[in-house]
Write an enzyme that holds these catalytic residues in place. Structure first.
Site, PDB file in Angstrom:
ATOM      1  N   SER A 143      99.836 -25.924  16.965  1.00  0.00           N
ATOM      2  CA  SER A 143     100.664 -26.799  16.322  1.00  0.00           C
ATOM      3  C   SER A 143     101.585 -27.716  17.235  1.00  0.00           C
ATOM      4  O   SER A 143     100.945 -28.543  18.133  1.00  0.00           O
ATOM      5  CB  SER A 143     101.615 -26.045  15.151  1.00  0.00           C
ATOM      6  OG  SER A 143     101.925 -26.885  14.387  1.00  0.00           O
ATOM      7  N   ASP A 297      94.544 -28.768   5.920  1.00  0.00           N
ATOM      8  CA  ASP A 297      95.711 -28.728   7.051  1.00  0.00           C
ATOM      9  C   ASP A 297      96.121 -30.279   7.312  1.00  0.00           C
ATOM     10  O   ASP A 297      95.117 -31.056   7.344  1.00  0.00           O
ATOM     11  CB  ASP A 297      95.450 -28.190   8.435  1.00  0.00           C
ATOM     12  CG  ASP A 297      96.566 -28.222   9.494  1.00  0.00           C
ATOM     13  OD1 ASP A 297      97.463 -28.700   9.174  1.00  0.00           O
ATOM     14  OD2 ASP A 297      96.238 -27.965  10.537  1.00  0.00           O
ATOM     15  N   HIS A 327      96.453 -24.281   8.261  1.00  0.00           N
ATOM     16  CA  HIS A 327      97.363 -24.586   9.425  1.00  0.00           C
ATOM     17  C   HIS A 327      98.029 -22.923   9.567  1.00  0.00           C
ATOM     18  O   HIS A 327      98.587 -22.488   8.642  1.00  0.00           O
ATOM     19  CB  HIS A 327      98.482 -25.406   8.972  1.00  0.00           C
ATOM     20  CG  HIS A 327      99.239 -25.979  10.437  1.00  0.00           C
ATOM     21  ND1 HIS A 327      98.823 -26.589  11.259  1.00  0.00           N
ATOM     22  CD2 HIS A 327     100.484 -25.318  10.763  1.00  0.00           C
ATOM     23  CE1 HIS A 327      99.603 -26.892  12.298  1.00  0.00           C
ATOM     24  NE2 HIS A 327     100.743 -25.945  12.177  1.00  0.00           N
TER      25      HIS A 327
END
Length: 357
Positions: A143, A297, A327
């Protein structure tokens, strides 16, 4: 979090950060890995060293945790578990970095922290101290950490002071650009867990500033300054996304924001914040990459486009797209948040590192 923020009692992200602090575990060694805490160039790191007798020089992974540059910690149980497995199963030294967070720290502080640690670790004397093979070092992150890993890999290419070259980069559902927050994946997954579009907008805006004007402009995708027009082809999803990911969406011209916004927040156009803004020439020298993206995501298209652009620049890329992924899935490895999906995706990353690092 939103109520406290609206009442002016405390910043939204400071409340959110409380949820991650309860997950922090002490640096406890086990039968396979010695875990300690240290500082590299005054930045806190958590070190994972295999306890088995070395059969030679070891691999090394410099890891940057996720959390939207605002949350997260190398000591969180999920990241501690991942680092232990990387260290034990790959016989690798793992450096997990605790960079400063927003607020109160904004870009480029987070980048500078992780870059400082990486540059320190890549010194010959430091690699030798930890028994690391200088030809087998990679950066990795998930991320926001994937964003930082990509940015570090790019910046190292132009740093004449660094002689050691990275062997690889691992980017797990990375956030890679802050200009177009209306990509197909942002629209299709706007309200899906764990990362909604509104939360990602908040992360991006807080990364640059706590200025509400920036957050409001980003929420309506009207924050892009006119001078970014030359960069827009680098984010042309009609070119870089495969047809099945474009769906029924049609490209549209951006709503240009005011130049004043960009003047106050120059990070908007900085490749250190948005690695997708790097030119093809800058990408050409990058090390082989593993890019993991998940269908459900908002950041899906960032990773897919970056994989395509890296490949176009001649960089060896393994792009693994999880059709059933969302995610944060890679961190779902232990009770009470344990999923078969998490194990499958983590093992895919682990297998690629075993073969390529």
């Amino acid at each position: 979090s939103e109520a406290a923020d609206m009442l002016g009692l405390v910043n939204y992200m400071e409340v959110m950060r409380l949820f991650t602090t309860v997950e922090i575990v002490p640096p406890t060694s086990d039968e396979n890995v010695t875990v300690t805490e240290a500082e590299f160039n005054s930045v806190p790191v958590r070190l994972y060293l295999p306890r088995r007798a070395p059969g030679g020089l070891r691999r090394a992974i410099v890891y940057f945790h996720g959390g939207g540059w605002c949350m997260g910690d190398a000591g969180m149980h999920s990241y501690d578990h991942m680092a232990r497995r990387f260290s034990n199963e790959l016989d690798a030294v793992v450096v997990s970095v605790n960079y400063r967070l927003a607020p109160p720290h904004h870009f480029p502080v987070q980048f500078e922290d992780v870059y400082s640690v990486t540059k320190f670790f890549l010194q010959s004397k430091v690699l030798s101290q930890y028994g690391v093979d200088p030809a087998r070092v990679c950066v990795a992150g998930d991320s926001a950490g994937g964003n930082l890993a990509a940015a570090v890999a790019q910046e190292l290419l132009e740093d004449a002071e660094v002689q050691t070259k990275l062997k690889a980069q691992v980017l797990i559902y990375p956030a890679l650009q802050a200009l177009d927050l209306a990509l197909p994946s942002y629209q299709d997954n706007a309200h899906k867990p764990i990362l909604s579009r509104s939360l990602m907008v908040r992360f991006w805006s807080e990364y640059f500033s706590s200025d509400p004007a920036l957050r409001e402009a980003m929420a309506s995708n009207a924050h892009v300054p006119p001078e970014a027009s030359a960069l827009w082809p680098l984010l042309n999803w009609s070119l870089w996304l495969p047809p099945d990911m474009r769906g029924a969406h049609r490209p549209s011209s951006p709503v240009w924001g005011g130049a004043e916004l960009a003047r106050r927040h120059p990070g908007l156009l900085d490749p250190r914040a948005s690695p997708l803004l790097a030119s093809q020439a800058r990408l050409r020298g990058l090390p082989p990459a593993f890019v993991l993206t998940c269908e459900h995501d908002v950041l899906r298209d960032d990773g897919v486009m970056y994989a395509a652009r890296l490949r176009d620049a001649g960089v060896p890329v393994t792009h693994h797209h999880a059709k059933d992924g969302f995610h944060g899935a890679v961190t779902f490895l232990t009770w009470p948040l344990e999923l078969t999906l998490g194990h499958r995706l983590f093992n895919t990353c682990l297998g690629w590192l075993r073969d390529n690092l």
